[in-house]
Design a protein around this motif. Structure first.
Motif, PDB file in Angstrom:
ATOM      1  N   GLU A 169       0.801  -1.213   0.000  1.00 38.21           N
ATOM      2  CA  GLU A 169       0.000   0.000   0.000  1.00 38.21           C
ATOM      3  C   GLU A 169       0.837   1.268   0.000  1.00 38.21           C
ATOM      4  OE1 GLU A 169      -2.358  -0.565   3.438  1.00 38.21           O
ATOM      5  OE2 GLU A 169      -3.755  -1.950   2.476  1.00 38.21           O
ATOM      6  N   THR A 170       2.114   1.166   0.148  1.00 37.55           N
ATOM      7  CA  THR A 170       2.975   2.341   0.126  1.00 37.55           C
ATOM      8  C   THR A 170       4.004   2.193  -0.986  1.00 37.55           C
ATOM      9  OG1 THR A 170       4.429   3.749   1.451  1.00 37.55           O
ATOM     10  CG2 THR A 170       4.595   1.382   1.834  1.00 37.55           C
ATOM     11  N   ARG A 171       4.409   3.319  -1.534  1.00 39.18           N
ATOM     12  CA  ARG A 171       5.357   3.329  -2.645  1.00 39.18           C
ATOM     13  C   ARG A 171       6.533   4.244  -2.323  1.00 39.18           C
ATOM     14  NH1 ARG A 171       1.950   0.319  -3.411  1.00 39.18           N
ATOM     15  NH2 ARG A 171       0.556  -0.062  -5.188  1.00 39.18           N
ATOM     16  N   VAL A 172       7.689   3.869  -2.863  1.00 36.61           N
ATOM     17  CA  VAL A 172       8.897   4.671  -2.714  1.00 36.61           C
ATOM     18  C   VAL A 172       9.473   4.907  -4.105  1.00 36.61           C
ATOM     19  CG1 VAL A 172      11.269   4.736  -1.825  1.00 36.61           C
ATOM     20  CG2 VAL A 172       9.414   3.800  -0.408  1.00 36.61           C
ATOM     21  N   MET A 173       9.919   6.114  -4.356  1.00 38.98           N
ATOM     22  CA  MET A 173      10.567   6.423  -5.632  1.00 38.98           C
ATOM     23  C   MET A 173      11.921   7.070  -5.354  1.00 38.98           C
ATOM     24  SD  MET A 173       8.825   8.088  -8.972  1.00 38.98           S
ATOM     25  CE  MET A 173       9.575   7.889 -10.596  1.00 38.98           C
ATOM     26  N   ILE A 174      12.950   6.557  -6.023  1.00 42.39           N
ATOM     27  CA  ILE A 174      14.320   7.019  -5.813  1.00 42.39           C
ATOM     28  C   ILE A 174      14.833   7.581  -7.133  1.00 42.39           C
ATOM     29  CG2 ILE A 174      16.669   6.336  -5.151  1.00 42.39           C
ATOM     30  CD1 ILE A 174      15.233   3.910  -3.693  1.00 42.39           C
ATOM     31  N   PHE A 175      15.408   8.781  -7.080  1.00 40.95           N
ATOM     32  CA  PHE A 175      15.948   9.420  -8.275  1.00 40.95           C
ATOM     33  C   PHE A 175      17.464   9.489  -8.211  1.00 40.95           C
ATOM     34  CE2 PHE A 175      11.652  11.245  -8.272  1.00 40.95           C
ATOM     35  CZ  PHE A 175      11.287  11.022  -9.601  1.00 40.95           C
ATOM     36  N   SER A 176      18.089   9.121  -9.324  1.00 44.49           N
ATOM     37  CA  SER A 176      19.526   9.301  -9.487  1.00 44.49           C
ATOM     38  C   SER A 176      19.769   9.655 -10.951  1.00 44.49           C
ATOM     39  CB  SER A 176      20.292   8.035  -9.108  1.00 44.49           C
ATOM     40  OG  SER A 176      21.679   8.266  -9.179  1.00 44.49           O
ATOM     41  N   SER A 177      20.698  10.557 -11.202  1.00 46.38           N
ATOM     42  CA  SER A 177      20.853  11.100 -12.556  1.00 46.38           C
ATOM     43  C   SER A 177      21.506  10.135 -13.534  1.00 46.38           C
ATOM     44  CB  SER A 177      21.670  12.400 -12.510  1.00 46.38           C
ATOM     45  OG  SER A 177      20.974  13.386 -11.782  1.00 46.38           O
ATOM     46  N   PHE A 178      22.255   9.144 -13.031  1.00 49.23           N
ATOM     47  CA  PHE A 178      23.036   8.292 -13.927  1.00 49.23           C
ATOM     48  C   PHE A 178      22.594   6.834 -13.826  1.00 49.23           C
ATOM     49  CE2 PHE A 178      25.656  11.966 -12.890  1.00 49.23           C
ATOM     50  CZ  PHE A 178      25.995  12.410 -14.165  1.00 49.23           C
ATOM     51  N   ARG A 179      22.612   6.161 -14.974  1.00 50.00           N
ATOM     52  CA  ARG A 179      22.110   4.789 -15.035  1.00 50.00           C
ATOM     53  C   ARG A 179      22.947   3.823 -14.209  1.00 50.00           C
ATOM     54  NH1 ARG A 179      20.002   3.311 -21.099  1.00 50.00           N
ATOM     55  NH2 ARG A 179      18.512   5.021 -21.315  1.00 50.00           N
ATOM     56  N   ASP A 180      24.273   4.005 -14.215  1.00 50.12           N
ATOM     57  CA  ASP A 180      25.107   3.107 -13.414  1.00 50.12           C
ATOM     58  C   ASP A 180      24.717   3.178 -11.948  1.00 50.12           C
ATOM     59  OD1 ASP A 180      26.545   2.149 -15.575  1.00 50.12           O
ATOM     60  OD2 ASP A 180      28.086   3.706 -15.425  1.00 50.12           O
ATOM     61  N   SER A 181      24.408   4.372 -11.481  1.00 51.88           N
ATOM     62  CA  SER A 181      23.984   4.545 -10.096  1.00 51.88           C
ATOM     63  C   SER A 181      22.613   3.922  -9.854  1.00 51.88           C
ATOM     64  CB  SER A 181      23.956   6.040  -9.748  1.00 51.88           C
ATOM     65  OG  SER A 181      23.448   6.249  -8.457  1.00 51.88           O
TER      66      SER A 181
END
Length: 671
Positions: free
Chosen positions: A479-491
């Motif tokens: 029922e809960t969601r987390v979204m993580i942002f990173s600028s580079f694909r390797d990361s």
């Protein structure tokens, strides 16, 4: 006749008779698709047919015919009967700020800046619908920067105002040119990317003079020669008689960028609201922003010290030649070196000629690459730096000179060999693009190449654990969601591998753009939409995304956003923050490395405050376009008419079943 039909009927003017012998009143297969088709296009059988008032489509077509009959060329195709009113829907709760912004946008070229989730698309749908009514022979165009956004927005607009699907169309670069030309002829409300619009304008496929309303999503992109700017420049060659509505969560990265957007899109007015604006506070949920500053740690600091020694060798050469003025090598940035190179190209010293010029260009290229690696090291960690350097040293980046120069540098080779011992195994990739060492090896100890990774892991695990403790539902973490942002694909890949250790508590999936790299395959449009669908439905509860997930896409309700890197532009952070707090309280955690990255973040926040203050406080800072066309003829002042609009069921094109071979980080049905 139902209440809805009577209301819609009345909006076209009381002069319309249901029994009028107008074309299009039969329900046979010959009914035209577009209300913009003139009487001559209707078959004789249709002209003779009797009206069937119980059909909503028939009533609409009678109304359209009557409206078109009244058109005057002097008014640019404006229907005076329909134009006596502008319609505002009550099928969604009426919000004063949306009503005000919609009214403004009807009568002036407007840039609407609203935090994500507060109804920019709703405002656009209202404006589009009214121009669709006012100009029965005109075209209405909605442009969005990516294919998934285009697909999303056509459905969103339909759900607001219910423009018949037979009058709307979605066009992308994959739509054949001859098909697009027919769509331009037969449909009236078009959703497309700006690149498609530019192509069709240049080919003459787009009837430019018929466009009456142009909506531009993610309008902060309208800088330089971006396709949005090209579209507007091309359109004004044919006509000035069209309304522009630009949408963005934030107007620009600085005042200069905001002015560019205003000039390029011919904006006459900005409607700006921030998270703190009094009229949107009742409709926005609290978003707690936490800044977590993480020390580099001994190991990473040691690698950074060794890397600076390499930087000093190559940057010092440029400093000695007086083409790089800043001498603080550890605090130089890639951008500053690019500016120095541009300056060198514009004003080269008369003493530097021939082969010397080529040598300096080569040294600039090496320094720019090395400083990119320096930023990767500080923000993403040692593994991202190693993967980047591998691309230089194995020749895949095509930087032969840089490879040769670096190979001769003892300090660099010593550092490179050290990183290779640490990460060579993790670079092995399987056919599906993911690390073979991580695939199916859950018990393998994960190496944290940056202290920020450990902090990120703690925050995510704590979120799901705490959620499960506080909620008694059987689904719990579904029922809960987390979204993580990173600028580079390797990361992105590294973060996903780390979180994979915590399944089934954390079910993680990566989300990247179309282009394929050596270590990760790109996502097609259909695959992107499928990932978003599964994330919204609970197939995954954690999404690790590059910047492709920042803009516009409706990824559903997210309770926790984690930004793994700082952004120089406030636009990026505003877009990321907009992914949460839509329906309930949201939390944003920004994880920063101590030092340069923390300073970058603080500067970005300062820039954001300066922009909002400049626009809201002293509007003389900006120069607005003074020539917004008056789309409504003189003497006509459309009155607001609120009405409940019942929309049908939107029928999207059926997606194909996707069996994504390259999606290693999927976790379906708890297995």
């Amino acid at each position: 006749m139902s209440g809805r039909q009577r209301t819609l009927f009345q909006t076209w003017g009381s002069s319309i008779s249901r029994s009028a012998g107008a074309p299009g009143c039969n329900s046979g297969p010959e009914r035209p698709q577009s209300p913009g088709i003139s009487r001559a296009h209707f078959p004789p059988a249709a002209e003779a047919a009797e009206a069937q008032p119980e059909s909503d489509d028939d009533v609409l077509l009678v109304a359209v015919y009557e409206a078109e009959r009244q058109l005057s060329l002097e008014n640019g195709g404006f229907c005076t009967s329909a134009g006596s009113l502008w319609i505002y829907p009550t099928n969604c709760p009426v919000r004063d700020y949306q009503l005000h912004m919609a009214r403004t946008s009807l009568f002036c070229n407007t840039l609407v800046c609203l935090p994500t989730g507060l109804g920019k698309t709703f405002i656009a749908a209202v404006v589009m619908y009214n121009f669709y009514r006012w100009f029965p022979s005109g075209k209405v165009v909605f442009m969005a920067p990516t294919k998934p956004l285009v697909t999303q927005q056509i459905e969103a607009c339909y759900r607001v105002m219910g423009i018949p699907q037979s009058h709307m169309a979605e066009m992308t670069g994959s739509t054949q040119a001859i098909t697009r030309k027919e769509i331009w002829r037969s449909r009236r409300v078009l959703f497309l990317t700006p690149q498609v619009m530019v192509n069709d304008l240049s080919r003459g496929a787009c009837p430019a003079a018929e466009i009456k309303c142009l909506v531009i999503d993610e309008a902060h992109k309208a800088l330089g020669n971006y396709a949005y700017c090209q579209v507007v420049r091309e359109l004004v060659k044919y006509t000035n008689h069209f309304r522009i509505l630009a949408l963005s969560a934030t107007p620009g990265s600085d005042i200069k960028a905001v002015q560019q957007v205003i000039t390029n899109l011919r904006i006459g007015q900005i409607e700006l609201r921030s998270e703190d604006s009094p009229d949107i506070l009742p409709y926005s949920h609290e978003r707690r922003v936490e800044k977590l500053v993480v020390p580099l740690g001994e190991e990473l600091a040691a690698v950074q010290k060794a890397y600076i020694q390499v930087l000093e060798v190559f940057a010092s050469s440029l400093i000695q030649r007086n083409v790089l003025m800043r001498r603080d090598i550890p605090n130089l940035t890639k951008y500053q070196i690019i500016l120095a190179r541009d300056q060198f190209r514009k004003n080269p010293s008369p003493n530097i000629v021939g082969i010397q010029q080529g040598i300096i260009e080569g040294e600039f290229a090496i320094c720019i690459s090395l400083y990119h690696g320096y930023e990767l090291l500080q923000q993403m960690g040692m593994r991202s730096l190693y993967f980047f350097l591998c691309g230089i040293m194995d020749g895949t980046k095509g930087m032969t000179r840089a490879k040769n120069e670096l190979s001769r540098n003892e300090d660099f080779m010593k550092l490179y060999n050290h990183l290779e011992c640490m990460f060579a195994q993790t670079r092995g990739t399987s056919a599906n693009g993911f690390s073979t060492t991580q695939k199916g090896v859950k018990d393998k100890k994960f190496f944290y190449s940056h202290p920020k990774l450990k902090k990120l892991e703690e925050v995510v695990v704590e979120h799901f654990t705490s959620w499960n403790t506080q909620n008694t539902s059987e689904k719990k973490c579904d029922e809960t969601r987390v979204m993580i942002f990173s600028s580079f694909r390797d990361s992105v890949q590294e973060i996903a591998e780390m979180l994979l250790q915590h399944q089934p508590l954390i079910r993680v999936m990566t989300f990247v753009g179309h282009a394929s790299g050596k270590s990760m395959k790109g996502f097609t449009q259909k695959e992107q939409l499928e990932v978003v669908k599964q994330f919204r439905s609970g197939g995954y509860n954690t999404l690790v995304s590059t910047c492709v997930g920042e803009e516009g896409l409706d990824i559903g309700e997210v309770d926790l956003i984690i930004c793994f890197d700082a952004q120089k532009s406030p636009i990026r952070l505003v877009q990321r923050m907009g992914r949460t707090g839509r329906k309930r309280q949201g939390r944003i955690v920004v994880i920063l490395a101590e030092g340069r990255e923390e300073r970058t973040y603080n500067q970005s926040q300062s820039n954001k405050r300066s922009i909002y203050k400049a626009i809201s406080g002293n509007r003389q800072v900006l120069h607005f376009y003074q020539g917004s066309p008056r789309m409504v003829p003189d003497g006509i002042n459309p009155e607001l008419h609120k009405m409940f609009i019942t929309c049908g069921v939107y029928e999207p094109e059926k997606p194909r079943n996707l069996q994504r071979k390259s999606s290693h980080f999927s976790y379906k049905n708890g297995k």
